[in-house]
Design a protein around this motif. Structure first.
Motif, PDB file in Angstrom:
ATOM      1  N   CYS A 120      19.164 -32.040 109.584  1.00 35.59           N
ATOM      2  CA  CYS A 120      17.805 -31.847 109.593  1.00 35.59           C
ATOM      3  C   CYS A 120      17.336 -30.818 110.598  1.00 35.59           C
ATOM      4  N   GLU A 126      16.825 -33.722 104.027  1.00 29.67           N
ATOM      5  CA  GLU A 126      15.456 -34.210 103.621  1.00 29.67           C
ATOM      6  C   GLU A 126      14.383 -33.535 104.245  1.00 29.67           C
ATOM      7  N   THR A 127      14.605 -32.497 105.181  1.00 28.08           N
ATOM      8  CA  THR A 127      13.787 -31.563 105.773  1.00 28.08           C
ATOM      9  C   THR A 127      13.025 -30.789 104.480  1.00 28.08           C
ATOM     10  N   LEU A 129      12.295 -31.544 101.853  1.00 29.20           N
ATOM     11  CA  LEU A 129      11.224 -32.186 101.041  1.00 29.20           C
ATOM     12  C   LEU A 129       9.883 -31.906 101.551  1.00 29.20           C
ATOM     13  N   ARG A 130       9.678 -31.660 102.810  1.00 26.18           N
ATOM     14  CA  ARG A 130       8.347 -31.121 103.405  1.00 26.18           C
ATOM     15  C   ARG A 130       8.116 -29.707 103.528  1.00 26.18           C
ATOM     16  N   ASP A 131       9.154 -29.032 102.824  1.00 25.61           N
ATOM     17  CA  ASP A 131       9.238 -27.558 102.678  1.00 25.61           C
ATOM     18  C   ASP A 131       9.321 -27.327 101.166  1.00 25.61           C
ATOM     19  N   THR A 132       8.260 -27.402 100.634  1.00 31.66           N
ATOM     20  CA  THR A 132       8.454 -27.341  99.054  1.00 31.66           C
ATOM     21  C   THR A 132       8.791 -25.864  98.540  1.00 31.66           C
ATOM     22  N   ILE A 157       9.539 -40.949 102.447  1.00 39.77           N
ATOM     23  CA  ILE A 157       9.543 -39.981 103.436  1.00 39.77           C
ATOM     24  C   ILE A 157       7.772 -39.624 103.708  1.00 39.77           C
ATOM     25  N   ASP A 158       7.347 -39.662 104.692  1.00 34.96           N
ATOM     26  CA  ASP A 158       5.872 -39.625 104.787  1.00 34.96           C
ATOM     27  C   ASP A 158       5.677 -38.287 104.516  1.00 34.96           C
ATOM     28  N   GLY A 159       4.542 -38.322 104.173  1.00 33.69           N
ATOM     29  CA  GLY A 159       3.799 -37.169 103.510  1.00 33.69           C
ATOM     30  C   GLY A 159       4.486 -36.300 102.326  1.00 33.69           C
ATOM     31  N   VAL A 160       5.431 -36.960 101.651  1.00 33.76           N
ATOM     32  CA  VAL A 160       6.038 -36.341 100.522  1.00 33.76           C
ATOM     33  C   VAL A 160       5.655 -37.144  99.180  1.00 33.76           C
TER      34      VAL A 160
END
Length: 263
Positions: A120, A126-127, A129-132, A157-160
């Motif tokens: 990460c 999984e990083t 997932l927040r960097d679409t 994952i929070d926010g995803v």
């Protein structure tokens, strides 16, 4: 994408050609890897090895992928499928490995799943997932090769928002989404409904009839087995359950009774 609708999921440092061939009698797909493709992801993999985890470390990761695909013998049937789960910090190495996969009739699976701190920290796993935008760019880069492309993702994952992400990845050229549902099995239904053109492979805790059919009832197109993927007894149980589920659906369709068919 494949039959039977059971896959074995990548386990870093363990899921190689020999592992895939051992599973071949029981499954329709194998996701080998994960393989770190560039300097940053390879450095993270070395750090993981230093603290006792198993990882594939190769001087030439793309050549390693090529050699592994060439060594796989058990997936030469028309309905069988192999993909390579990969990590990278930019699109270029993904584009390069995708060309190798395309030449061999294999797919590429972008790893947006691993949660180890070392990976990460360099922007893998999984990083993404927040960097679409970056994840979608990876999918597009792989798809340009002509190889089938998917992504392995993680729930909880929070926010995803996985259903929204699924739509974005489908638009970017993804063919499948491999979902580690964690303890949120019902997310499979949301993903399948949001992106009906994606082939959805459900993962996490698949061990037997109960766990496999739960995911299929939620709308998964297939299930994958992770940690026990080297256990033939588990693979046989899951294969039997999945075959029975699809046979039941076909029987219901033929009789005109769709009451037991998933949406």
């Amino acid at each position: 994408m494949f039959t039977p609708r059971v896959a074995v999921a990548s386990l870093s440092g363990e899921s190689d050609a020999a592992w895939a061939d051992a599973a071949a009698p029981h499954v329709g797909a194998a996701f080998v890897g994960g393989v770190a493709l560039d300097d940053a992801s390879q450095a993270a993999a070395r750090d993981l090895v230093a603290r006792g985890r198993s990882e594939f470390l190769a001087d030439d990761p793309v050549a390693f992928v090529s050699d592994q695909l060439d060594a796989i013998a058990g997936f030469d049937g028309a309905d069988r499928f192999v993909a390579v789960n990969v990590r990278a910090t930019s699109p270029d190495p993904i584009r390069e490995v995708a060309a190798v996969c395309a030449d061999r009739g294999a797919g590429v699976e972008i790893n947006a799943h691993c949660r180890q701190d070392e990976l990460c920290a360099v922007g893998c796993g999984e990083t993404l997932l927040r960097d679409t935008d970056r994840l979608a760019a990876y999918v597009t880069a792989a798809a340009e090769s002509g190889a089938p492309v998917g992504a392995k993702v993680r729930a909880e994952i929070d926010g995803v928002d996985l259903p929204s992400l699924a739509v974005t990845l489908a638009d970017a050229g993804a063919d499948w989404l491999h979902v580690d549902a964690m303890d949120s099995e019902a997310v499979i239904a949301d993903v399948a409904a949001a992106a009906p053109d994606l082939f959805v492979v459900a993962n996490n805790g698949v061990r037997d009839r109960e766990t496999a059919t739960e995911y299929l009832d939620y709308g998964a197109d297939a299930v994958s087995v992770g940690r026990p993927s080297d256990n033939p007894a588990v693979l046989r149980r899951v294969r039997t359950a999945v075959d029975d589920w699809f046979a039941g659906r076909e029987s219901d369709a033929e009789s005109g009774d769709e009451s037991g068919v998933s949406a």
